[in-house]
Design a protein around this motif. Sequence first.
Motif, PDB file in Angstrom:
ATOM      1  N   HIS A 221      44.286  46.603  50.665  1.00 25.72           N
ATOM      2  CA  HIS A 221      44.162  46.486  52.116  1.00 25.72           C
ATOM      3  C   HIS A 221      44.028  45.035  52.593  1.00 25.72           C
ATOM      4  CE1 HIS A 221      44.069  50.766  52.280  1.00 25.72           C
ATOM      5  NE2 HIS A 221      42.939  50.864  51.595  1.00 25.72           N
ATOM      6  N   GLN A 222      44.550  44.099  51.829  1.00 24.38           N
ATOM      7  CA  GLN A 222      44.544  42.705  52.240  1.00 24.38           C
ATOM      8  C   GLN A 222      45.445  42.483  53.454  1.00 24.38           C
ATOM      9  OE1 GLN A 222      42.875  39.731  50.673  1.00 24.38           O
ATOM     10  NE2 GLN A 222      41.654  41.559  50.218  1.00 24.38           N
ATOM     11  N   THR A 223      45.111  41.478  54.246  1.00 27.14           N
ATOM     12  CA  THR A 223      45.952  41.116  55.390  1.00 27.14           C
ATOM     13  C   THR A 223      47.155  40.288  54.967  1.00 27.14           C
ATOM     14  OG1 THR A 223      44.498  39.210  55.793  1.00 27.14           O
ATOM     15  CG2 THR A 223      44.070  41.214  57.066  1.00 27.14           C
ATOM     16  N   TYR A 224      47.186  39.824  53.738  1.00 30.67           N
ATOM     17  CA  TYR A 224      48.366  39.142  53.211  1.00 30.67           C
ATOM     18  C   TYR A 224      49.488  40.182  53.068  1.00 30.67           C
ATOM     19  CZ  TYR A 224      50.993  35.713  50.463  1.00 30.67           C
ATOM     20  OH  TYR A 224      51.937  34.816  50.032  1.00 30.67           O
ATOM     21  N   PRO A 225      50.734  39.794  53.353  1.00 24.14           N
ATOM     22  CA  PRO A 225      51.838  40.769  53.307  1.00 24.14           C
ATOM     23  C   PRO A 225      51.914  41.526  51.983  1.00 24.14           C
ATOM     24  CG  PRO A 225      52.577  38.729  54.314  1.00 24.14           C
ATOM     25  CD  PRO A 225      51.198  38.462  53.784  1.00 24.14           C
ATOM     26  N   ALA A 226      51.930  42.846  52.065  1.00 30.05           N
ATOM     27  CA  ALA A 226      51.911  43.688  50.866  1.00 30.05           C
ATOM     28  C   ALA A 226      53.125  43.468  49.981  1.00 30.05           C
ATOM     29  CB  ALA A 226      51.817  45.159  51.269  1.00 30.05           C
TER      30      ALA A 226
ATOM     31  N   PHE B 144      42.335  36.511  40.051  1.00 29.67           N
ATOM     32  CA  PHE B 144      41.693  37.494  39.183  1.00 29.67           C
ATOM     33  C   PHE B 144      40.497  38.082  39.920  1.00 29.67           C
ATOM     34  CE2 PHE B 144      43.728  34.237  36.707  1.00 29.67           C
ATOM     35  CZ  PHE B 144      44.432  34.944  35.743  1.00 29.67           C
ATOM     36  N   VAL B 145      40.277  39.367  39.717  1.00 29.99           N
ATOM     37  CA  VAL B 145      39.107  40.029  40.284  1.00 29.99           C
ATOM     38  C   VAL B 145      38.487  40.891  39.189  1.00 29.99           C
ATOM     39  CG1 VAL B 145      38.270  41.697  41.980  1.00 29.99           C
ATOM     40  CG2 VAL B 145      40.011  40.032  42.645  1.00 29.99           C
ATOM     41  N   ASP B 146      37.173  40.798  39.005  1.00 29.79           N
ATOM     42  CA  ASP B 146      36.503  41.658  38.035  1.00 29.79           C
ATOM     43  C   ASP B 146      36.402  43.065  38.599  1.00 29.79           C
ATOM     44  OD1 ASP B 146      36.232  39.653  36.181  1.00 29.79           O
ATOM     45  OD2 ASP B 146      34.182  39.134  36.752  1.00 29.79           O
ATOM     46  N   SER B 147      36.515  44.051  37.735  1.00 34.83           N
ATOM     47  CA  SER B 147      36.695  45.433  38.182  1.00 34.83           C
ATOM     48  C   SER B 147      35.468  46.033  38.858  1.00 34.83           C
ATOM     49  CB  SER B 147      37.101  46.305  36.994  1.00 34.83           C
ATOM     50  OG  SER B 147      36.143  46.198  35.951  1.00 34.83           O
ATOM     51  N   ASP B 148      34.291  45.463  38.666  1.00 39.05           N
ATOM     52  CA  ASP B 148      33.112  45.975  39.362  1.00 39.05           C
ATOM     53  C   ASP B 148      32.856  45.253  40.680  1.00 39.05           C
ATOM     54  OD1 ASP B 148      32.587  43.730  37.867  1.00 39.05           O
ATOM     55  OD2 ASP B 148      30.748  44.478  36.950  1.00 39.05           O
ATOM     56  N   ASP B 149      33.647  44.236  40.984  1.00 40.85           N
ATOM     57  CA  ASP B 149      33.502  43.480  42.219  1.00 40.85           C
ATOM     58  C   ASP B 149      34.517  43.944  43.261  1.00 40.85           C
ATOM     59  OD1 ASP B 149      31.579  42.048  40.826  1.00 40.85           O
ATOM     60  OD2 ASP B 149      32.956  40.426  40.288  1.00 40.85           O
ATOM     61  N   TYR B 150      34.432  43.383  44.456  1.00 39.68           N
ATOM     62  CA  TYR B 150      35.393  43.691  45.513  1.00 39.68           C
ATOM     63  C   TYR B 150      35.501  42.490  46.437  1.00 39.68           C
ATOM     64  CZ  TYR B 150      31.074  44.836  48.075  1.00 39.68           C
ATOM     65  OH  TYR B 150      29.831  44.791  48.639  1.00 39.68           O
ATOM     66  N   VAL B 151      36.527  42.460  47.284  1.00 35.06           N
ATOM     67  CA  VAL B 151      36.799  41.267  48.075  1.00 35.06           C
ATOM     68  C   VAL B 151      37.016  41.616  49.540  1.00 35.06           C
ATOM     69  CG1 VAL B 151      37.839  40.137  46.075  1.00 35.06           C
ATOM     70  CG2 VAL B 151      39.310  41.337  47.711  1.00 35.06           C
ATOM     71  N   ASP B 152      36.828  40.615  50.393  1.00 35.22           N
ATOM     72  CA  ASP B 152      37.098  40.764  51.819  1.00 35.22           C
ATOM     73  C   ASP B 152      38.604  40.873  52.047  1.00 35.22           C
ATOM     74  OD1 ASP B 152      35.778  40.163  54.726  1.00 35.22           O
ATOM     75  OD2 ASP B 152      37.769  39.240  54.581  1.00 35.22           O
ATOM     76  N   GLU B 153      38.990  41.593  53.084  1.00 38.28           N
ATOM     77  CA  GLU B 153      40.410  41.828  53.342  1.00 38.28           C
ATOM     78  C   GLU B 153      41.191  40.549  53.652  1.00 38.28           C
ATOM     79  OE1 GLU B 153      40.974  44.218  56.820  1.00 38.28           O
ATOM     80  OE2 GLU B 153      39.529  43.073  58.016  1.00 38.28           O
ATOM     81  N   HIS B 154      40.514  39.477  54.034  1.00 33.02           N
ATOM     82  CA  HIS B 154      41.194  38.231  54.387  1.00 33.02           C
ATOM     83  C   HIS B 154      41.327  37.251  53.215  1.00 33.02           C
ATOM     84  CE1 HIS B 154      41.093  39.217  58.643  1.00 33.02           C
ATOM     85  NE2 HIS B 154      39.796  39.428  58.577  1.00 33.02           N
ATOM     86  N   MET B 155      40.758  37.580  52.062  1.00 34.67           N
ATOM     87  CA  MET B 155      40.618  36.581  51.009  1.00 34.67           C
ATOM     88  C   MET B 155      41.945  35.974  50.568  1.00 34.67           C
ATOM     89  SD  MET B 155      38.684  36.674  47.285  1.00 34.67           S
ATOM     90  CE  MET B 155      40.093  37.152  46.297  1.00 34.67           C
ATOM     91  N   VAL B 156      42.915  36.790  50.193  1.00 33.14           N
ATOM     92  CA  VAL B 156      44.189  36.262  49.703  1.00 33.14           C
ATOM     93  C   VAL B 156      44.874  35.440  50.792  1.00 33.14           C
ATOM     94  CG1 VAL B 156      46.482  36.849  48.828  1.00 33.14           C
ATOM     95  CG2 VAL B 156      44.472  38.117  48.021  1.00 33.14           C
ATOM     96  N   GLU B 157      44.804  35.930  52.008  1.00 33.38           N
ATOM     97  CA  GLU B 157      45.474  35.271  53.125  1.00 33.38           C
ATOM     98  C   GLU B 157      44.954  33.853  53.357  1.00 33.38           C
ATOM     99  OE1 GLU B 157      46.559  36.349  57.758  1.00 33.38           O
ATOM    100  OE2 GLU B 157      44.906  37.376  56.781  1.00 33.38           O
ATOM    101  N   VAL B 158      43.633  33.709  53.434  1.00 36.79           N
ATOM    102  CA  VAL B 158      43.090  32.381  53.738  1.00 36.79           C
ATOM    103  C   VAL B 158      43.281  31.420  52.565  1.00 36.79           C
ATOM    104  CG1 VAL B 158      41.435  33.283  55.421  1.00 36.79           C
ATOM    105  CG2 VAL B 158      40.716  32.977  53.034  1.00 36.79           C
ATOM    106  N   LEU B 159      43.258  31.950  51.343  1.00 38.13           N
ATOM    107  CA  LEU B 159      43.478  31.087  50.180  1.00 38.13           C
ATOM    108  C   LEU B 159      44.905  30.555  50.155  1.00 38.13           C
ATOM    109  CD1 LEU B 159      41.501  33.009  47.415  1.00 38.13           C
ATOM    110  CD2 LEU B 159      40.971  30.733  48.325  1.00 38.13           C
ATOM    111  N   MET B 160      45.861  31.413  50.416  1.00 41.68           N
ATOM    112  CA  MET B 160      47.249  30.960  50.429  1.00 41.68           C
ATOM    113  C   MET B 160      47.513  30.001  51.590  1.00 41.68           C
ATOM    114  SD  MET B 160      48.684  31.943  47.758  1.00 41.68           S
ATOM    115  CE  MET B 160      50.347  31.421  48.202  1.00 41.68           C
TER     116      MET B 160
END
Length: 355
Positions: free
Chosen positions: A49-54, A112-128
């Motif tokens: 569910h990231q805001t970065y284009p699927a 990379f994301v560890d399987s017990d963690d989770y991320v904000d929906e904007h993470m990939v977008e702002v990093l790129m």
Amino acid sequence: MSGKVADSASEKNNSINENALAKSDKVTIIIPAYNIEDLITRCVESLVHQTYPADRLEIIVVDDGSKDATGEVVDRLAEQYENVTAIHQANAGSSAARNNGLAHATGNYVGFVDSDDYVDEHMVEVLMKAIHEYNVPMAQVCRDEIAEDGSKLPDVVIPPAETTLVKNTEYIKTLLMHTGDASYCTRITKKSLFTDKLKFPEGVLNEDFWLLIQMLDKIDQVAILPYQYYHVYYRSGSNSRKKAKDKDYFPPVFTDIVNHADFALELMQKNHPELVQVAERFGYVQRLDYLLHIPISKMTSDNSFYRDNVVAYLRKHRKDIFTNPYLSDRDKKYLKILLPAPKLVRWAHAKVKGL
């Protein structure tokens, strides 16, 4: 030197400027998964569910020979979501799973994301966005720490007030001073930086530090964003966390951090002589951490690593420890108390505390 730059997107409005990105850019996120059937769906769906284009986001989950239903859950997620791929391998550890994911990645940037963690929906977008706006091969968000009961733990790394560009040598110094974040989970990196010689070391922990401290010499600077978009979930029994019910359990990460500290010192002696004293300080602190966590039952003369690589090493460098300008007075005090008889001091402390 590092430099702060004005943020062009607020935390509430991080919608990406398509003109700032190359439409050919594709990001691969790799998730190593082992016996995590209860948490893997949350992790994967936080990326789906990231805001970065699927169509430019590839999610690879590597099932590392799980003995529970993780493999089945991962297969269902891959069937449900078009940009999720499931890979299964015999159990070989998280580094091997990450390297396997890298071998299958089709993106020109990876995270990379560890399987017990989770991320904000904007993470990939702002990093790129940061990677392109500041012309860097690596960008990093910050993380927060979530306990099993849902409460927020103290920050391990303090977020900067605004986006900051950090030169590679200064970044290495923050890692050696325990103020920087060595995790590859909070960053996106240009895939070409990973090579046959620069990949995750298999069979050891603290692998991110080992790899990052070498990779930083291949780049000029890193963009660090202030957003706490990576959520670390602390669960008992994970690789690097002590099992509360087993008083004699000693996580292998404490041995690995000492070995990696020695590797870092050799690297600084070779490439960054101005950071040698900082690296020496790092080795003293890692050994102090070892001494404060090793079960008293394992502080024996036949434990050669404890005896030679930790206690004998610290005693040999006693003068350097107390003259090192980067070592805190608190750490010097602890070492001064421990070094004459570490086992006796730990035993006495346990008696006083009723442990």
